[in-house]
Design a protein around this motif. Sequence first.
Motif, PDB file in Angstrom:
ATOM      1  N   GLU A 116       0.914  -1.198   0.184  1.00  0.00           N
ATOM      2  CA  GLU A 116      -0.123  -0.249   0.361  1.00  0.00           C
ATOM      3  C   GLU A 116       1.639   1.016  -0.145  1.00  0.00           C
ATOM      4  O   GLU A 116       0.603   2.277  -0.741  1.00  0.00           O
ATOM      5  CB  GLU A 116      -0.999   0.058   1.028  1.00  0.00           C
ATOM      6  CG  GLU A 116      -1.496   0.973   1.047  1.00  0.00           C
ATOM      7  CD  GLU A 116      -2.357   1.478   0.667  1.00  0.00           C
ATOM      8  OE1 GLU A 116      -2.975   2.464   0.100  1.00  0.00           O
ATOM      9  OE2 GLU A 116      -3.415   0.216  -0.184  1.00  0.00           O
ATOM     10  N   ARG A 121       2.761   1.384  -3.810  1.00  0.00           N
ATOM     11  CA  ARG A 121       1.428   2.073  -4.065  1.00  0.00           C
ATOM     12  C   ARG A 121       0.938   3.147  -4.775  1.00  0.00           C
ATOM     13  O   ARG A 121       1.117   4.013  -5.348  1.00  0.00           O
ATOM     14  CB  ARG A 121       0.590   0.707  -4.167  1.00  0.00           C
ATOM     15  CG  ARG A 121       0.809  -0.327  -4.997  1.00  0.00           C
ATOM     16  CD  ARG A 121      -0.695  -1.849  -4.704  1.00  0.00           C
ATOM     17  NE  ARG A 121      -0.555  -2.257  -4.157  1.00  0.00           N
ATOM     18  CZ  ARG A 121      -2.549  -1.993  -2.926  1.00  0.00           C
ATOM     19  NH1 ARG A 121      -2.737  -1.754  -4.049  1.00  0.00           N
ATOM     20  NH2 ARG A 121      -2.346  -2.385  -2.074  1.00  0.00           N
ATOM     21  N   SER A 122       1.214   3.558  -3.498  1.00  0.00           N
ATOM     22  CA  SER A 122       0.422   5.108  -2.967  1.00  0.00           C
ATOM     23  C   SER A 122       1.371   6.083  -3.689  1.00  0.00           C
ATOM     24  O   SER A 122       1.155   6.713  -4.275  1.00  0.00           O
ATOM     25  CB  SER A 122      -0.008   5.304  -1.859  1.00  0.00           C
ATOM     26  OG  SER A 122       0.020   6.305  -1.552  1.00  0.00           O
ATOM     27  N   LEU A 132       2.074   6.050  -7.129  1.00  0.00           N
ATOM     28  CA  LEU A 132       0.719   6.877  -7.736  1.00  0.00           C
ATOM     29  C   LEU A 132       0.889   8.303  -7.830  1.00  0.00           C
ATOM     30  O   LEU A 132       0.682   8.339  -8.589  1.00  0.00           O
ATOM     31  CB  LEU A 132      -0.607   6.375  -7.222  1.00  0.00           C
ATOM     32  CG  LEU A 132      -1.481   7.019  -7.246  1.00  0.00           C
ATOM     33  CD1 LEU A 132      -2.341   6.198  -9.068  1.00  0.00           C
ATOM     34  CD2 LEU A 132      -3.547   7.066  -6.738  1.00  0.00           C
ATOM     35  N   THR A 156       1.758  10.500 -11.101  1.00  0.00           N
ATOM     36  CA  THR A 156       0.285  11.521 -11.791  1.00  0.00           C
ATOM     37  C   THR A 156       1.400  13.294 -11.945  1.00  0.00           C
ATOM     38  O   THR A 156       1.785  13.566 -10.606  1.00  0.00           O
ATOM     39  CB  THR A 156      -0.680  11.319 -10.574  1.00  0.00           C
ATOM     40  OG1 THR A 156      -1.124   9.724 -10.552  1.00  0.00           O
ATOM     41  CG2 THR A 156      -1.689  12.257 -11.120  1.00  0.00           C
ATOM     42  N   SER A 176      -6.047  11.029  -7.153  1.00  0.00           N
ATOM     43  CA  SER A 176      -6.126  10.578  -5.594  1.00  0.00           C
ATOM     44  C   SER A 176      -6.972  10.341  -5.186  1.00  0.00           C
ATOM     45  O   SER A 176      -7.403   9.245  -3.852  1.00  0.00           O
ATOM     46  CB  SER A 176      -5.147  11.622  -4.593  1.00  0.00           C
ATOM     47  OG  SER A 176      -4.106  11.738  -5.059  1.00  0.00           O
ATOM     48  N   TRP A 205      -8.940   6.678  -6.412  1.00  0.00           N
ATOM     49  CA  TRP A 205      -7.661   5.851  -5.692  1.00  0.00           C
ATOM     50  C   TRP A 205      -8.056   6.076  -4.562  1.00  0.00           C
ATOM     51  O   TRP A 205      -8.388   4.548  -4.148  1.00  0.00           O
ATOM     52  CB  TRP A 205      -6.192   6.192  -5.632  1.00  0.00           C
ATOM     53  CG  TRP A 205      -5.400   5.574  -4.747  1.00  0.00           C
ATOM     54  CD1 TRP A 205      -5.164   5.877  -3.057  1.00  0.00           C
ATOM     55  CD2 TRP A 205      -5.168   3.711  -4.809  1.00  0.00           C
ATOM     56  NE1 TRP A 205      -4.563   4.001  -2.801  1.00  0.00           N
ATOM     57  CE2 TRP A 205      -4.230   3.789  -3.573  1.00  0.00           C
ATOM     58  CE3 TRP A 205      -4.829   3.865  -6.442  1.00  0.00           C
ATOM     59  CZ2 TRP A 205      -3.369   2.345  -4.108  1.00  0.00           C
ATOM     60  CZ3 TRP A 205      -4.001   2.587  -6.484  1.00  0.00           C
ATOM     61  CH2 TRP A 205      -3.241   1.922  -5.000  1.00  0.00           C
ATOM     62  N   GLN A 238     -11.517   3.657  -4.842  1.00  0.00           N
ATOM     63  CA  GLN A 238     -11.685   2.038  -4.974  1.00  0.00           C
ATOM     64  C   GLN A 238     -11.305   1.267  -3.384  1.00  0.00           C
ATOM     65  O   GLN A 238     -11.339  -0.167  -2.976  1.00  0.00           O
ATOM     66  CB  GLN A 238     -10.205   1.823  -5.964  1.00  0.00           C
ATOM     67  CG  GLN A 238      -9.208   3.047  -6.374  1.00  0.00           C
ATOM     68  CD  GLN A 238      -8.497   0.998  -5.335  1.00  0.00           C
ATOM     69  OE1 GLN A 238      -8.117  -0.057  -4.779  1.00  0.00           O
ATOM     70  NE2 GLN A 238      -6.870   1.537  -4.636  1.00  0.00           N
ATOM     71  N   ALA A 239     -10.162   2.355  -2.910  1.00  0.00           N
ATOM     72  CA  ALA A 239      -9.185   1.492  -1.570  1.00  0.00           C
ATOM     73  C   ALA A 239     -10.497   1.607  -0.327  1.00  0.00           C
ATOM     74  O   ALA A 239     -10.418   0.692   0.203  1.00  0.00           O
ATOM     75  CB  ALA A 239      -8.829   2.721  -1.380  1.00  0.00           C
TER      76      ALA A 239
END
Length: 154
Positions: free
Chosen positions: A50, A53-54, A57, A61, A70, A73, A76-77
């Motif tokens: 996590e 990946r964060s 991202l 971006t 964000s 994101w 979906q999280a």
Amino acid sequence: MARAAARGPRRPRRAVLLWGVSLTGFGLTSLLHLARVLLALAGLGDLVSETLRSALLRHGTPGGLRGRVSSLWMVQATVSPALGNAAAGFLAELTSASAAVVTGRVVRVVAALAVAAAFPALRRATLAEPVTEVMEGPPRVMSSRGSFVIPSGR
């Protein structure tokens, strides 16, 4: 230690696999001490994946899209675990709790491998390299009718 730190940005895939394999083992074991160790490993894999990946991202971006990306994101999280829990509960009702845990984790590991195979750029993504793509002008969205400017909300 420095060598491991230099390889760190390449770890999201392995961390996701650690999470999935650990929870699969958790679903298969009946030994309490082993189950606790496997849950701790799963938590470690989830924490590392996590975080990386964060960071990937945000790193990849463009500045003009960071807020929007964000927020997607975060949606979906927030939604994905609830859907996964509902699916696992439904499967547990049909089979058993152990079968639901194992099946869910095997599906997730296979999905992670499929995504890695389908998107080579994700496999090569790293925090060590600067983002080379610079977005000029306002953010745009493509549709079947053309390209539209996304309002900035200011």
